[in-house]
Design a protein around this motif. Structure first.
Motif, PDB file in Angstrom:
ATOM      1  N   ARG A   1       4.893  27.034  41.610  1.00 13.23           N
ATOM      2  CA  ARG A   1       4.073  26.629  40.269  1.00 13.23           C
ATOM      3  C   ARG A   1       4.683  27.220  39.077  1.00 13.23           C
ATOM      4  NH1 ARG A   1      -1.924  28.225  40.908  1.00 13.23           N
ATOM      5  NH2 ARG A   1      -2.046  27.362  38.953  1.00 13.23           N
ATOM      6  N   LYS A   2       5.166  28.582  39.101  1.00 16.32           N
ATOM      7  CA  LYS A   2       5.650  29.052  37.947  1.00 16.32           C
ATOM      8  C   LYS A   2       6.866  28.210  37.584  1.00 16.32           C
ATOM      9  CE  LYS A   2       5.938  32.167  34.845  1.00 16.32           C
ATOM     10  NZ  LYS A   2       4.835  32.215  33.995  1.00 16.32           N
TER      11      LYS A   2
ATOM     12  N   ALA B   1       1.752  32.250  50.138  1.00 17.68           N
ATOM     13  CA  ALA B   1       1.242  32.578  48.615  1.00 17.68           C
ATOM     14  C   ALA B   1       2.260  32.806  47.698  1.00 17.68           C
ATOM     15  CB  ALA B   1       0.167  33.782  48.583  1.00 17.68           C
TER      16      ALA B   1
ATOM     17  N   ALA C   1       3.206  30.328  44.439  1.00 20.99           N
ATOM     18  CA  ALA C   1       3.297  30.868  43.458  1.00 20.99           C
ATOM     19  C   ALA C   1       4.430  30.717  42.586  1.00 20.99           C
ATOM     20  CB  ALA C   1       2.524  32.278  43.200  1.00 20.99           C
TER      21      ALA C   1
ATOM     22  N   PRO D   1      -2.602  29.878  35.858  1.00 18.39           N
ATOM     23  CA  PRO D   1      -0.992  30.071  35.768  1.00 18.39           C
ATOM     24  C   PRO D   1      -0.584  31.437  34.995  1.00 18.39           C
ATOM     25  CG  PRO D   1      -1.668  27.653  34.777  1.00 18.39           C
ATOM     26  CD  PRO D   1      -2.996  28.571  35.250  1.00 18.39           C
TER      27      PRO D   1
ATOM     28  N   ASP E   1      -1.982  34.272  35.991  1.00 16.90           N
ATOM     29  CA  ASP E   1      -2.360  35.387  36.725  1.00 16.90           C
ATOM     30  C   ASP E   1      -1.518  34.909  38.225  1.00 16.90           C
ATOM     31  OD1 ASP E   1      -3.842  36.659  35.257  1.00 16.90           O
ATOM     32  OD2 ASP E   1      -5.743  35.575  35.671  1.00 16.90           O
ATOM     33  N   LEU E   2      -0.301  34.206  37.961  1.00 13.90           N
ATOM     34  CA  LEU E   2       0.125  33.809  39.407  1.00 13.90           C
ATOM     35  C   LEU E   2       0.782  34.733  40.148  1.00 13.90           C
ATOM     36  CD1 LEU E   2       2.085  30.412  38.308  1.00 13.90           C
ATOM     37  CD2 LEU E   2       0.329  30.733  39.743  1.00 13.90           C
ATOM     38  N   ILE E   3       1.204  36.037  39.482  1.00 15.94           N
ATOM     39  CA  ILE E   3       1.846  37.209  40.314  1.00 15.94           C
ATOM     40  C   ILE E   3       0.722  37.758  41.038  1.00 15.94           C
ATOM     41  CG2 ILE E   3       1.351  38.648  38.436  1.00 15.94           C
ATOM     42  CD1 ILE E   3       4.305  38.555  40.646  1.00 15.94           C
ATOM     43  N   THR E   4      -0.651  37.449  40.914  1.00 14.33           N
ATOM     44  CA  THR E   4      -1.649  38.396  41.581  1.00 14.33           C
ATOM     45  C   THR E   4      -1.909  37.652  42.994  1.00 14.33           C
ATOM     46  OG1 THR E   4      -3.435  36.836  40.507  1.00 14.33           O
ATOM     47  CG2 THR E   4      -2.677  39.099  39.464  1.00 14.33           C
ATOM     48  N   ALA E   5      -1.266  36.500  43.089  1.00 14.32           N
ATOM     49  CA  ALA E   5      -1.745  35.816  44.144  1.00 14.32           C
ATOM     50  C   ALA E   5      -1.179  36.473  45.556  1.00 14.32           C
ATOM     51  CB  ALA E   5      -1.531  34.283  44.163  1.00 14.32           C
TER      52      ALA E   5
ATOM     53  N   ALA F   1      -3.533  30.986  46.226  1.00 17.45           N
ATOM     54  CA  ALA F   1      -2.198  30.632  45.594  1.00 17.45           C
ATOM     55  C   ALA F   1      -2.313  29.419  44.540  1.00 17.45           C
ATOM     56  CB  ALA F   1      -0.825  30.725  46.159  1.00 17.45           C
TER      57      ALA F   1
END
Length: 171
Positions: A156-157, A149, A153, A96, A98-102, A91
């Motif tokens: 960070r977002k 994770a 995420a 940034p 692709d944060l949703i993929t973590a 994560a």
């Protein structure tokens, strides 16, 4: 859909360096303060794509499973405990955009690594039942790593959105 820059913006032209002769007493050094120590410097951070983050997590969990098999006798407790830092690192290192993929990739990595140490016997059906049993008995680790994770995420977002809105409020 927003696309973030993958390259840093070019720096403005810096003025040529001034003479580095001896300074008169009491004149501070240019640069605004003492030089930074080695630990204070910012280390480069990996920026993985969504696919790269998933591959990193899967590879790391298969390696963790191998270590657990060799050193701890296929202990799923140790495997789950080591899953938490892998989920956090995934994560933190995903870019940034692709944060949703973590939080999506780490549970898949948990299952991929649990396959070799799940303890199923027989053919494919026995291996699959061993994996299902391992996932159901150690779902707490799976949920905890996914939550780690997802929280990283989310934070960070929120920081990225806050940085984007901050200059608008000041101006």
């Amino acid at each position: 859909m927003e696309q973030y820059r993958t390259r840093p913006a070019p720096h403005p032209q810096r003025p040529p360096a001034q003479r580095r002769g001896p300074r008169p007493a009491g004149v501070p050094a240019q640069g605004g303060g003492p030089p930074r120590s080695a630990p204070a410097r910012r280390l480069p951070r990996p920026r993985l794509t969504g696919l790269g983050g998933g591959l990193f997590a899967c590879t790391a969990m298969v390696l963790v499973a191998g270590v657990c098999w060799l050193l701890f006798g296929s202990s799923l407790f140790v495997y789950g405990l080591l899953f938490l830092p892998v989920a956090a690192a995934t994560a933190l290192w995903v870019r940034p955009a692709d944060l949703i993929t973590a939080p999506i990739g780490v549970p898949i990595a948990f299952a991929a690594g649990a396959w070799p140490i799940s303890g199923g016997s027989g053919g494919f059906g026995g291996q699959l039942m061993g994996l299902v049993s391992a996932l159901s008995l150690h779902a707490g680790w799976l949920y905890a790593g996914t939550l780690v994770a997802a929280l990283i995420a989310l934070v960070r977002k929120a920081v990225l959105i806050g940085r984007r809105r901050l200059p608008r409020r000041v101006a």
